[in-house]
Design a protein around this motif. Structure first.
Motif, PDB file in Angstrom:
ATOM      1  N   LEU A 123       6.150  -3.708  11.035  1.00  0.00           N
ATOM      2  CA  LEU A 123       6.312  -2.924   9.818  1.00  0.00           C
ATOM      3  C   LEU A 123       5.611  -1.580   9.917  1.00  0.00           C
ATOM      4  N   ALA A 124       6.211  -0.597   9.239  1.00  0.00           N
ATOM      5  CA  ALA A 124       5.539   0.691   9.102  1.00  0.00           C
ATOM      6  C   ALA A 124       4.502   0.557   8.003  1.00  0.00           C
ATOM      7  N   VAL A 125       3.323   1.088   8.236  1.00  0.00           N
ATOM      8  CA  VAL A 125       2.231   1.009   7.262  1.00  0.00           C
ATOM      9  C   VAL A 125       1.919   2.414   6.767  1.00  0.00           C
ATOM     10  N   VAL A 126       1.714   2.562   5.471  1.00  0.00           N
ATOM     11  CA  VAL A 126       1.311   3.848   4.903  1.00  0.00           C
ATOM     12  C   VAL A 126      -0.168   4.034   5.186  1.00  0.00           C
ATOM     13  N   ASP A 127      -0.528   5.053   5.951  1.00  0.00           N
ATOM     14  CA  ASP A 127      -1.949   5.298   6.214  1.00  0.00           C
ATOM     15  C   ASP A 127      -2.468   6.411   5.299  1.00  0.00           C
ATOM     16  N   ASN A 128      -3.764   6.704   5.430  1.00  0.00           N
ATOM     17  CA  ASN A 128      -4.379   7.740   4.591  1.00  0.00           C
ATOM     18  C   ASN A 128      -3.683   9.091   4.766  1.00  0.00           C
ATOM     19  N   TYR A 129      -3.246   9.353   5.999  1.00  0.00           N
ATOM     20  CA  TYR A 129      -2.621  10.637   6.282  1.00  0.00           C
ATOM     21  C   TYR A 129      -1.291  10.771   5.541  1.00  0.00           C
ATOM     22  N   SER A 130      -0.552   9.648   5.433  1.00  0.00           N
ATOM     23  CA  SER A 130       0.727   9.665   4.699  1.00  0.00           C
ATOM     24  C   SER A 130       0.496  10.106   3.263  1.00  0.00           C
ATOM     25  N   THR A 131      -0.479   9.464   2.626  1.00  0.00           N
ATOM     26  CA  THR A 131      -0.776   9.787   1.225  1.00  0.00           C
ATOM     27  C   THR A 131      -1.303  11.212   1.096  1.00  0.00           C
ATOM     28  N   CYS A 132      -2.133  11.619   2.059  1.00  0.00           N
ATOM     29  CA  CYS A 132      -2.700  12.973   2.019  1.00  0.00           C
ATOM     30  C   CYS A 132      -1.605  14.033   2.112  1.00  0.00           C
ATOM     31  N   ILE A 133      -0.605  13.779   2.977  1.00  0.00           N
ATOM     32  CA  ILE A 133       0.525  14.710   3.094  1.00  0.00           C
ATOM     33  C   ILE A 133       1.215  14.864   1.746  1.00  0.00           C
ATOM     34  N   MET A 134       1.439  13.738   1.076  1.00  0.00           N
ATOM     35  CA  MET A 134       2.137  13.757  -0.203  1.00  0.00           C
ATOM     36  C   MET A 134       1.310  14.439  -1.288  1.00  0.00           C
ATOM     37  N   VAL A 135       0.017  14.157  -1.301  1.00  0.00           N
ATOM     38  CA  VAL A 135      -0.870  14.785  -2.303  1.00  0.00           C
ATOM     39  C   VAL A 135      -0.896  16.302  -2.091  1.00  0.00           C
ATOM     40  N   ARG A 136      -0.998  16.707  -0.815  1.00  0.00           N
ATOM     41  CA  ARG A 136      -1.015  18.140  -0.509  1.00  0.00           C
ATOM     42  C   ARG A 136       0.289  18.805  -0.963  1.00  0.00           C
ATOM     43  N   GLU A 185      -2.001  16.648 -11.023  1.00  0.00           N
ATOM     44  CA  GLU A 185      -2.217  15.352 -11.686  1.00  0.00           C
ATOM     45  C   GLU A 185      -1.351  14.262 -11.054  1.00  0.00           C
ATOM     46  N   GLU A 186      -0.131  14.628 -10.657  1.00  0.00           N
ATOM     47  CA  GLU A 186       0.726  13.654  -9.969  1.00  0.00           C
ATOM     48  C   GLU A 186       0.126  13.270  -8.620  1.00  0.00           C
ATOM     49  N   GLY A 187      -0.455  14.244  -7.954  1.00  0.00           N
ATOM     50  CA  GLY A 187      -1.116  13.967  -6.681  1.00  0.00           C
ATOM     51  C   GLY A 187      -2.302  13.037  -6.865  1.00  0.00           C
ATOM     52  N   ARG A 188      -3.074  13.303  -7.925  1.00  0.00           N
ATOM     53  CA  ARG A 188      -4.244  12.449  -8.199  1.00  0.00           C
ATOM     54  C   ARG A 188      -3.799  11.020  -8.533  1.00  0.00           C
ATOM     55  N   LYS A 189      -2.693  10.913  -9.270  1.00  0.00           N
ATOM     56  CA  LYS A 189      -2.176   9.579  -9.622  1.00  0.00           C
ATOM     57  C   LYS A 189      -1.752   8.821  -8.371  1.00  0.00           C
ATOM     58  N   LEU A 190      -1.179   9.548  -7.395  1.00  0.00           N
ATOM     59  CA  LEU A 190      -0.780   8.930  -6.134  1.00  0.00           C
ATOM     60  C   LEU A 190      -1.989   8.298  -5.437  1.00  0.00           C
ATOM     61  N   ILE A 191      -3.120   9.001  -5.503  1.00  0.00           N
ATOM     62  CA  ILE A 191      -4.357   8.479  -4.894  1.00  0.00           C
ATOM     63  C   ILE A 191      -4.827   7.239  -5.648  1.00  0.00           C
ATOM     64  N   GLU A 192      -4.824   7.323  -6.996  1.00  0.00           N
ATOM     65  CA  GLU A 192      -5.322   6.199  -7.815  1.00  0.00           C
ATOM     66  C   GLU A 192      -4.409   4.985  -7.719  1.00  0.00           C
ATOM     67  N   ASP A 193      -3.097   5.220  -7.571  1.00  0.00           N
ATOM     68  CA  ASP A 193      -2.166   4.095  -7.396  1.00  0.00           C
ATOM     69  C   ASP A 193      -2.488   3.320  -6.126  1.00  0.00           C
ATOM     70  N   ARG A 194      -3.031   4.019  -5.148  1.00  0.00           N
ATOM     71  CA  ARG A 194      -3.287   3.374  -3.862  1.00  0.00           C
ATOM     72  C   ARG A 194      -4.685   2.785  -3.769  1.00  0.00           C
ATOM     73  N   TRP A 195      -5.679   3.507  -4.355  1.00  0.00           N
ATOM     74  CA  TRP A 195      -7.068   3.045  -4.194  1.00  0.00           C
ATOM     75  C   TRP A 195      -7.755   2.647  -5.496  1.00  0.00           C
ATOM     76  N   GLY A 196      -7.059   2.797  -6.603  1.00  0.00           N
ATOM     77  CA  GLY A 196      -7.663   2.395  -7.857  1.00  0.00           C
ATOM     78  C   GLY A 196      -8.082   3.591  -8.698  1.00  0.00           C
ATOM     79  N   GLU A 197      -8.143   3.384 -10.009  1.00  0.00           N
ATOM     80  CA  GLU A 197      -8.457   4.466 -10.935  1.00  0.00           C
ATOM     81  C   GLU A 197      -9.865   5.011 -10.689  1.00  0.00           C
ATOM     82  N   GLY A 198      -9.962   6.355 -10.694  1.00  0.00           N
ATOM     83  CA  GLY A 198     -11.261   7.007 -10.523  1.00  0.00           C
ATOM     84  C   GLY A 198     -11.768   7.001  -9.100  1.00  0.00           C
ATOM     85  N   CYS A 199     -10.937   6.498  -8.182  1.00  0.00           N
ATOM     86  CA  CYS A 199     -11.395   6.406  -6.786  1.00  0.00           C
ATOM     87  C   CYS A 199     -10.699   7.454  -5.927  1.00  0.00           C
TER      88      CYS A 199
END
Length: 706
Positions: free
Chosen positions: A87-100, A109-123
């Motif tokens: 399986l392909a796994v979403v790594d930190n770099y994948s999410t970082c590309i999208m946030v950027r 705010e959408e970028g921040r939500k992408l981070i929180e969806d993956r690591w939890g609110e406020g994280c």
């Protein structure tokens, strides 16, 4: 049959997706991505990341989000795609590309939500994500939120990096708040972080945009002192700032320094320099720069060519400008409507209307849509050529094509009607302009006033002037001058003088044309004292006279041969009513040639007003009129040289080949100048004349005079 069973390996497909994505071949990379899925295996994370990165860089955020969602679904085991590979796994770099990508579009705010969806609110997991969000907030101008994240980082034990500080400094600079950057720069130094070239360039750019070139230069010097090597952007930013201020000498020096440091000038080096030299009409230098640009392999763009063409047209080199137009088209740069308009305007002014018409046809064939200015330029060209009918046809054509007329278009037609004395049509055109909701401007009213003046209809001219004042359109110097000229033509000098005083009390300064018209009118009426006073007034106000002014005044002085007899005793040198008239009378009464006396009187006044250059030119024109500049001319010019503090170089400016008798006359008049200008004190110019006279006199004559 065996060939049909052959399938590309997972590794091969992943490598193909990566290579096509990095080459910018998005459609091909997407095809391979979909082809892989159709074969039952999902591309691996490094291939997906390359595709995401390329999609975002090319503005295809929607497609990137779709692929990222598919990656998340695969990771969560929700995909219906048949598994044939790991399986392909979403790594930190994948999410970082999208946030950027989201942050670059202002969707922080959408970028921040992408981070929180993956690591939890406020994280926010690491410094990279913090820097990405800080940069996003700064680009949106939300500096407070960026500072909030910076403080949160510190509280959570993350050490801010150069990128963290650089993003906020950039945001502050965009807001023009350079004072707030000082604290951040100090904090960076305290933490042992080196301020890099990007941050210095940001600061230099901010100072330049605020017009603070001294601070920009000081920042550049600090950069060098701290061992940070500038790049070509550093030089380009500073150079552009100097060019905007017209300091092309400093800009040229920067180019030389950049080259000495091994840096190669680029398009952003040449373009502002070309523009600056064109504005200063240094067209030879501008053309050399464009040639250098081409030699270095940098393609001039529309702005560079536009500056060059505009500059050439301004200096009257329309044919050269057309040749540049041909070159730019050969290099694949298509002129826009603005460049066509400049060229057509230049051609019309040079009375080359047929070529201007050809340009309009070329525009249409090239798919460049002419704007209103292009048509108005042609209308003005027809009017200059005296072809009002063609101008009217083109004006009507604009209306048929739905091209909105502005003030410039109506003004062009009003000017045409006035030129041909069709004042009824001109008035109707202005009425139509008002019906269209456009307000007549200074040019509209002034053109109408001028038309009525030329038709000797001062009543209508004054009516339009009153309407202008009622509509609170403030007349300019041209408006007043046109009306004053009308009164002078009607020999209503009292009305002209009243209006002349009214314009000045209203804060409108007369120009050389205003003064010249009045000087001519008073001279023709024999009121030479008033003409001379006006001339001296214009010099006092630092309004430089022109050839017409000199012509009117000299004619006024020389055509009234009885002036000395009629004014003797009423106006003299000593009573100081008019130095010009007093000096002229003094010379005339002593038997000097009337015209020479007039020239000398004017030259003396110019010298006293620190207009030595004009005085020297007038001296040369004397010779062209068959009059020989004499020793009194020499004395006047010598006073002007000394008055400007250049007594040490007088002999480099003037040649003294006079006999002792002529020098005696020069000295006598020089002493008269001293009496008037220096309350009888001996001036430097008189001292020079005395020394010169003593040197040329025989010793015996010197002894007798002692």
């Amino acid at each position: 049959m065996e060939a049909e069973c052959l399938q590309p390996t997972t590794h091969a497909l992943n490598e193909l997706i990566i290579s096509h994505a990095r080459a910018g071949l998005i459609d091909r990379a997407l095809y391979l991505y979909k082809f892989a899925k159709s074969l039952g295996f999902f591309p691996r994370v490094f291939a997906c990341n390359s595709l995401l990165d390329t999609l975002i860089k090319n503005g295809k955020m929607g497609m990137a989000l779709k692929i990222y969602s598919e990656m998340l679904e695969r990771e969560n085991g929700e995909s219906s795609v048949r598994e044939k590979d790991s399986l392909a796994v979403v790594d930190n770099y994948s999410t970082c590309i999208m946030v950027r990508g989201l942050c670059s579009e202002g969707k922080v705010e959408e970028g921040r939500k992408l981070i929180e969806d993956r690591w939890g609110e406020g994280c926010i997991p690491n410094i990279v994500f913090y820097n990405t969000l800080i940069s996003g907030y700064c680009r949106k101008g939300e500096i407070k939120r960026a500072f909030g994240l910076l403080n949160e980082m510190k509280m959570k034990g993350f050490l801010p990096t150069v990128k963290s500080y650089g993003a906020i400094i950039h945001g502050l600079c965009q807001k023009g708040n350079l004072k707030a950057t000082d604290k951040l720069l100090s904090e960076m130094r305290e933490r042992g972080l080196c301020i890099n070239v990007v941050i210095y360039n940001t600061l230099i750019d901010a100072h330049c945009k605020l017009g603070a070139m001294v601070e920009a230069v000081n920042t550049f010097k600090t950069m060098l002192e701290r061992g940070c090597e500038p790049d070509i952007s550093s030089f380009n930013t500073l150079l552009s700032g100097f060019c905007k201020e017209g300091k092309v000498g400093e800009a040229d020096n920067l180019v030389r320094e950049a080259i000495s440091r091994g840096l190669k000038p680029n398009k952003f080096t040449y373009t502002p320099l070309v523009h600056a030299h064109c504005k200063l009409r240094n067209m030879a230098r501008a053309l050399d720069l464009v040639s250098d640009m081409l030699v270095q392999g940098h393609k001039p763009d529309l702005i560079t060519y536009g500056s060059l063409i505009h500059g050439l047209v301004i200096v009257g080199e329309v044919s050269h400008a057309m040749a540049i137009r041909d070159k730019m088209m050969k290099h694949g740069v298509i002129p826009d409507a603005g460049i066509y308009n400049v060229l057509m305007s230049g051609l019309c002014k040079k009375r080359m209307l047929p070529i201007a018409n050809k340009l309009l046809i070329e525009m249409l064939q090239s798919g460049v849509i002419p704007d209103g200015f292009v048509y108005v330029t042609l209308i003005d060209g027809y009017i200059r050529e005296g072809d009002l009918n063609e101008a009217k046809k083109l004006f009507a054509f604009m209306g048929e094509k739905g091209i909105k007329f502005d003030q410039v278009g109506y003004n062009a037609m009003i000017k045409g009607y006035c030129k041909f004395g069709m004042m009824g049509d001109a008035q109707s055109c202005m009425d139509a302009m008002v019906r269209e909701g456009l307000c007549p401007d200074k040019f509209t009213f002034t053109t109408l006033i001028d038309g009525y003046v030329k038709g000797n209809n001062m009543e209508e001219a004054q009516r339009v002037f009153r309407d202008m004042m009622k509509q609170k359109t403030i007349p300019n110097v041209v408006t007043y001058t046109v009306l004053i000229n009308g009164f002078c033509r009607m020999r209503r000098l009292d009305s002209a003088r009243d209006l002349f005083q009214e314009m000045q009390s209203g804060g409108c300064a007369p120009n050389v044309i205003t003064y010249s018209i009045l000087i001519d009118a008073y001279s023709k009426e024999g009121e030479i004292e008033e003409a001379c006073s006006l001339f001296e007034e214009m010099l006092e106000k630092n309004c430089a006279p022109n050839d017409a002014t000199f012509h009117y005044l000299i004619n006024g002085l020389t055509n009234h041969t009885s002036i000395s007899r009629t004014m003797e005793g009423r106006v003299s040198w000593e009573n100081r009513n008019s130095i010009l008239l007093g000096f002229f009378m003094c010379m005339e009464l002593e038997g000097w040639d009337t015209k020479t006396a007039a020239y000398n009187a004017i030259i003396l006044c110019l010298c006293h007003s620190k207009m030595l250059g004009l005085a020297l030119k007038l001296r040369d024109k004397m010779g062209g009129k068959g009059l020989t500049p004499d020793s009194v001319t020499f004395a006047s010019l010598l006073h002007g040289i000394c008055f400007e503090g250049r007594s040490n170089e007088w002999d480099k400016i003037l040649s003294c080949g006079f006999e002792s008798e002529e020098l005696h006359a020069a000295l006598r008049y020089s002493i008269l100048f001293d009496k008037y200008y220096y309350q009888g004190k001996i001036s430097i110019s008189t001292q020079i004349l005395r020394s010169t006279l003593e040197e040329c006199m025989p010793q015996r004559e010197q002894f007798k005079r002692l």
